[in-house]
Every structure is written in structure tokens, then in C-alpha cells.
Design a protein around this motif. Structure first.
Motif, PDB file in Angstrom:
ATOM      1  N   ALA A 161       0.840  -1.199   0.000  1.00  0.00           N
ATOM      2  CA  ALA A 161       0.000   0.000   0.000  1.00  0.00           C
ATOM      3  C   ALA A 161       0.876   1.251   0.000  1.00  0.00           C
ATOM      4  O   ALA A 161       1.757   1.389   0.855  1.00  0.00           O
ATOM      5  N   PRO A 162       0.658   2.159  -0.935  1.00  0.00           N
ATOM      6  CA  PRO A 162       1.404   3.416  -0.917  1.00  0.00           C
ATOM      7  C   PRO A 162       0.890   4.322   0.189  1.00  0.00           C
ATOM      8  O   PRO A 162      -0.274   4.224   0.587  1.00  0.00           O
ATOM      9  N   ASN A 163       1.732   5.173   0.696  1.00  0.00           N
ATOM     10  CA  ASN A 163       1.306   6.096   1.750  1.00  0.00           C
ATOM     11  C   ASN A 163       0.706   7.340   1.103  1.00  0.00           C
ATOM     12  O   ASN A 163       1.343   8.390   1.012  1.00  0.00           O
ATOM     13  N   VAL A 164      -0.540   7.206   0.642  1.00  0.00           N
ATOM     14  CA  VAL A 164      -1.206   8.305  -0.064  1.00  0.00           C
ATOM     15  C   VAL A 164      -1.593   9.404   0.920  1.00  0.00           C
ATOM     16  O   VAL A 164      -1.763   9.167   2.116  1.00  0.00           O
TER      17      VAL A 164
ATOM     18  N   TYR B  60     -14.414   6.719  10.096  1.00  0.00           N
ATOM     19  CA  TYR B  60     -13.162   7.304   9.621  1.00  0.00           C
ATOM     20  C   TYR B  60     -12.910   8.619  10.345  1.00  0.00           C
ATOM     21  O   TYR B  60     -13.824   9.410  10.562  1.00  0.00           O
ATOM     22  N   LYS B  61     -11.651   8.834  10.730  1.00  0.00           N
ATOM     23  CA  LYS B  61     -11.254  10.095  11.343  1.00  0.00           C
ATOM     24  C   LYS B  61     -10.158  10.730  10.508  1.00  0.00           C
ATOM     25  O   LYS B  61      -9.321  10.026   9.943  1.00  0.00           O
ATOM     26  N   GLU B  62     -10.160  12.040  10.445  1.00  0.00           N
ATOM     27  CA  GLU B  62      -9.191  12.767   9.635  1.00  0.00           C
ATOM     28  C   GLU B  62      -7.774  12.372  10.017  1.00  0.00           C
ATOM     29  O   GLU B  62      -7.430  12.263  11.194  1.00  0.00           O
ATOM     30  N   ASN B  63      -6.954  12.102   8.987  1.00  0.00           N
ATOM     31  CA  ASN B  63      -5.541  11.730   9.161  1.00  0.00           C
ATOM     32  C   ASN B  63      -5.364  10.398   9.885  1.00  0.00           C
ATOM     33  O   ASN B  63      -4.323  10.158  10.515  1.00  0.00           O
ATOM     34  N   MET B  64      -6.343   9.512   9.819  1.00  0.00           N
ATOM     35  CA  MET B  64      -6.230   8.194  10.444  1.00  0.00           C
ATOM     36  C   MET B  64      -5.137   7.388   9.751  1.00  0.00           C
ATOM     37  O   MET B  64      -5.049   7.359   8.523  1.00  0.00           O
ATOM     38  N   SER B  65      -4.307   6.725  10.555  1.00  0.00           N
ATOM     39  CA  SER B  65      -3.241   5.890  10.022  1.00  0.00           C
ATOM     40  C   SER B  65      -3.482   4.431  10.385  1.00  0.00           C
ATOM     41  O   SER B  65      -4.365   4.107  11.189  1.00  0.00           O
ATOM     42  N   LEU B  66      -2.677   3.540   9.810  1.00  0.00           N
ATOM     43  CA  LEU B  66      -2.775   2.119  10.118  1.00  0.00           C
ATOM     44  C   LEU B  66      -2.535   1.872  11.602  1.00  0.00           C
ATOM     45  O   LEU B  66      -3.212   1.051  12.226  1.00  0.00           O
ATOM     46  N   LEU B  67      -1.577   2.580  12.185  1.00  0.00           N
ATOM     47  CA  LEU B  67      -1.298   2.424  13.611  1.00  0.00           C
ATOM     48  C   LEU B  67      -2.498   2.853  14.453  1.00  0.00           C
ATOM     49  O   LEU B  67      -2.865   2.165  15.416  1.00  0.00           O
ATOM     50  N   ASP B  68      -3.118   3.958  14.102  1.00  0.00           N
ATOM     51  CA  ASP B  68      -4.333   4.409  14.814  1.00  0.00           C
ATOM     52  C   ASP B  68      -5.409   3.330  14.759  1.00  0.00           C
ATOM     53  O   ASP B  68      -6.068   3.043  15.762  1.00  0.00           O
ATOM     54  N   LEU B  69      -5.574   2.737  13.573  1.00  0.00           N
ATOM     55  CA  LEU B  69      -6.605   1.719  13.386  1.00  0.00           C
ATOM     56  C   LEU B  69      -6.318   0.478  14.225  1.00  0.00           C
ATOM     57  O   LEU B  69      -7.220  -0.087  14.850  1.00  0.00           O
ATOM     58  N   MET B  70      -5.049   0.068  14.281  1.00  0.00           N
ATOM     59  CA  MET B  70      -4.694  -1.121  15.060  1.00  0.00           C
ATOM     60  C   MET B  70      -4.894  -0.887  16.557  1.00  0.00           C
ATOM     61  O   MET B  70      -5.265  -1.805  17.296  1.00  0.00           O
TER      62      MET B  70
ATOM     63  N   ASP C 248       2.915  -6.602  11.141  1.00  0.00           N
ATOM     64  CA  ASP C 248       3.914  -7.171  12.059  1.00  0.00           C
ATOM     65  C   ASP C 248       5.126  -6.257  12.178  1.00  0.00           C
ATOM     66  O   ASP C 248       5.627  -6.003  13.283  1.00  0.00           O
ATOM     67  N   ASP C 249       5.608  -5.766  11.033  1.00  0.00           N
ATOM     68  CA  ASP C 249       6.768  -4.877  11.057  1.00  0.00           C
ATOM     69  C   ASP C 249       6.470  -3.612  11.846  1.00  0.00           C
ATOM     70  O   ASP C 249       7.328  -3.094  12.571  1.00  0.00           O
ATOM     71  N   LEU C 250       5.238  -3.122  11.713  1.00  0.00           N
ATOM     72  CA  LEU C 250       4.851  -1.888  12.396  1.00  0.00           C
ATOM     73  C   LEU C 250       4.730  -2.096  13.897  1.00  0.00           C
ATOM     74  O   LEU C 250       5.298  -1.329  14.692  1.00  0.00           O
TER      75      LEU C 250
ATOM     76  N   ILE D 190       8.365   2.365  11.453  1.00  0.00           N
ATOM     77  CA  ILE D 190       7.390   3.421  11.195  1.00  0.00           C
ATOM     78  C   ILE D 190       7.116   3.593   9.706  1.00  0.00           C
ATOM     79  O   ILE D 190       6.088   4.171   9.318  1.00  0.00           O
ATOM     80  N   THR D 191       8.015   3.076   8.844  1.00  0.00           N
ATOM     81  CA  THR D 191       7.761   3.165   7.399  1.00  0.00           C
ATOM     82  C   THR D 191       6.584   2.285   6.989  1.00  0.00           C
ATOM     83  O   THR D 191       6.059   2.428   5.889  1.00  0.00           O
ATOM     84  N   ALA D 192       6.196   1.354   7.867  1.00  0.00           N
ATOM     85  CA  ALA D 192       5.053   0.489   7.573  1.00  0.00           C
ATOM     86  C   ALA D 192       3.726   1.147   7.949  1.00  0.00           C
ATOM     87  O   ALA D 192       2.663   0.580   7.713  1.00  0.00           O
ATOM     88  N   ASN D 193       3.785   2.335   8.536  1.00  0.00           N
ATOM     89  CA  ASN D 193       2.566   3.034   8.948  1.00  0.00           C
ATOM     90  C   ASN D 193       2.045   3.875   7.791  1.00  0.00           C
ATOM     91  O   ASN D 193       2.652   4.878   7.423  1.00  0.00           O
TER      92      ASN D 193
END
Length: 201
Positions: free
Chosen positions: A26-29, A131-141, A174-176, A182-185
Motif C-alpha cells: 500500500a502506498p502512503n497516499v 473514519y477520522k481525519e488523518n487516520m493511520s494504520l497504527l491508529d486503526l490497530m 507485524d513490522d509496524l 514506522i515506514t510500515a505506517n
């Protein structure tokens, strides 16, 4: 209608797990720059009518996306911003009140299904979240309590609708979470579905 038995369902999931490894990362769009919350069924709204406390109250958005309030009946709310709904309520109230001024505040956020972020599979607490503004994968986990002991976090995918085309994008949970990479976020977008498969043993 043809029924799908448990063996057929497991077969579909098993075959799909092999396709996950072929999905691109997934690209960090960039998150939406002009994101505005949209009201959805299940939201709880505070309707304030200035100078008219007797008709100001908390109102739920029904499963059909409509609201009922004093002097306002069967008014569609789902799919509108709080500002848009306030203007629509003012139009309805103007039949009975001179120059009504309405403010709508969302208390309990659910949002429309099209913008909810869903997490399924081997999350500690699989669920759909607004959904929340600027939500990241880490926030979701964090919201879903992390992974189960049986999760294959680095084979997880995000199913994302891009310009009407559904794409599968691999993420490295897992990497995150375990390695702190942090590059996996990556950023999460409205409507994303995160699928976390079970690890092979």
C-alpha cells in the motif's frame, strides 16, 4: 438461492490467502485534504433551535437515514453534513417559526457505511469504525486492540476503492507493531477494508 456451506467458504478464504502475497504494498497516499464528516444511520445529533428551547433536543438518525423532531418529520439526514442538515431543518421550521436559526452537533459518531473503515479477520476486536481525519494504520490497530496470536500481520491487505476500481494493497502490520518500523505506517482512507489473515502453521 444457492447456499454456501462451511467447506466452500473455507476454500474461498484459503485460495484468497495465496493471492494476498501478490498484492502490491500500500502506498502512503495523502489523506483527503477537504474531508468533512457525513452523517450516517445510528448517529446521535444535538439539534439546537436558538430562542426555542422547547424544540431543541437530542435526536437519533434512524436506520433508514431519516430523523423525526418536533415540527420536523421524515427528514433525510444521512449523507449530509451537519451544516447542510441544519439548513434543511431551518426550511422545515420556517413553516411554523419566524427566521429559525438551527445548529446541529454530532455526539455519537457512526457515519455512513460507505465511509466506515472495517477490520476483519485476526484482529483482537474486529469491527467497523468511523473514519477520522488523518487516520493511520497504527491508529486503526490501536482501535481494534492489535492482532491475535494467530494473525499473519505482514500478509494483511487493505481493500480500497480507487476511482471505481477495487484494489488489494498489502500492509506490514507485524513490522509496524513488533519491530516499530514506522515506514510500515500508512494512511487509511474512508471506506477502506483491512483484512488480516490467519498464519500458516
Amino acid at each position: 438461492m444457492r447456499r454456501i456451506n462451511n467447506w466452500t467458504l473455507w476454500g474461498i478464504l484459503f485460495c484468497n490467502s495465496f493471492l494476498v502475497g501478490c498484492a502490491p504494498l500500500a502506498p502512503n497516499v495523502d489523506p483527503p485534504s477537504d474531508y468533512t464528516y457525513i452523517i450516517g444511520p445510528g448517529d446521535s445529533l444535538e439539534m439546537f433551535v436558538w430562542g426555542n428551547p422547547e424544540i431543541s433536543r437530542t435526536i437519533p438518525v434512524r436506520p433508514d437515514g431519516k430523523i423525526n423532531a418536533p415540527l420536523v418529520e421524515e427528514l433525510p439526514a444521512s449523507g449530509k453534513t451537519p451544516f447542510q442538515l441544519a439548513r434543511d431543518i431551518e426550511k422545515e421550521l420556517s413553516k411554523y417559526i419566524r427566521n429559525p436559526l438551527v445548529t446541529v452537533i454530532v455526539n455519537d459518531f457512526v457515519g455512513p457505511y460507505s465511509e466506515q473503515v472495517r477490520v476483519v479477520g485476526q484482529a483482537a476486536k474486529p469491527q467497523a469504525v468511523p473514519y477520522k481525519e488523518n487516520m493511520s494504520l497504527l491508529d486503526l490497530m490501536i482501535l481494534v486492540g492489535g492482532l491475535t496470536d494467530y494473525a499473519a500481520g505482514n500478509r494483511a491487505v487493505i481493500v480500497r476503492n480507487m476511482n471505481g476500481v477495487q484494489q488489494q494493497l498489502r500492509v506490514r502490520i507485524d513490522d509496524l507493531l513488533e519491530d516499530g518500523d514506522i515506514t510500515a505506517n500508512v494512511n487509511i482512507l474512508p471506506g477502506d477494508i483491512l483484512i488480516i489473515p490467519e498464519a500458516y502453521f
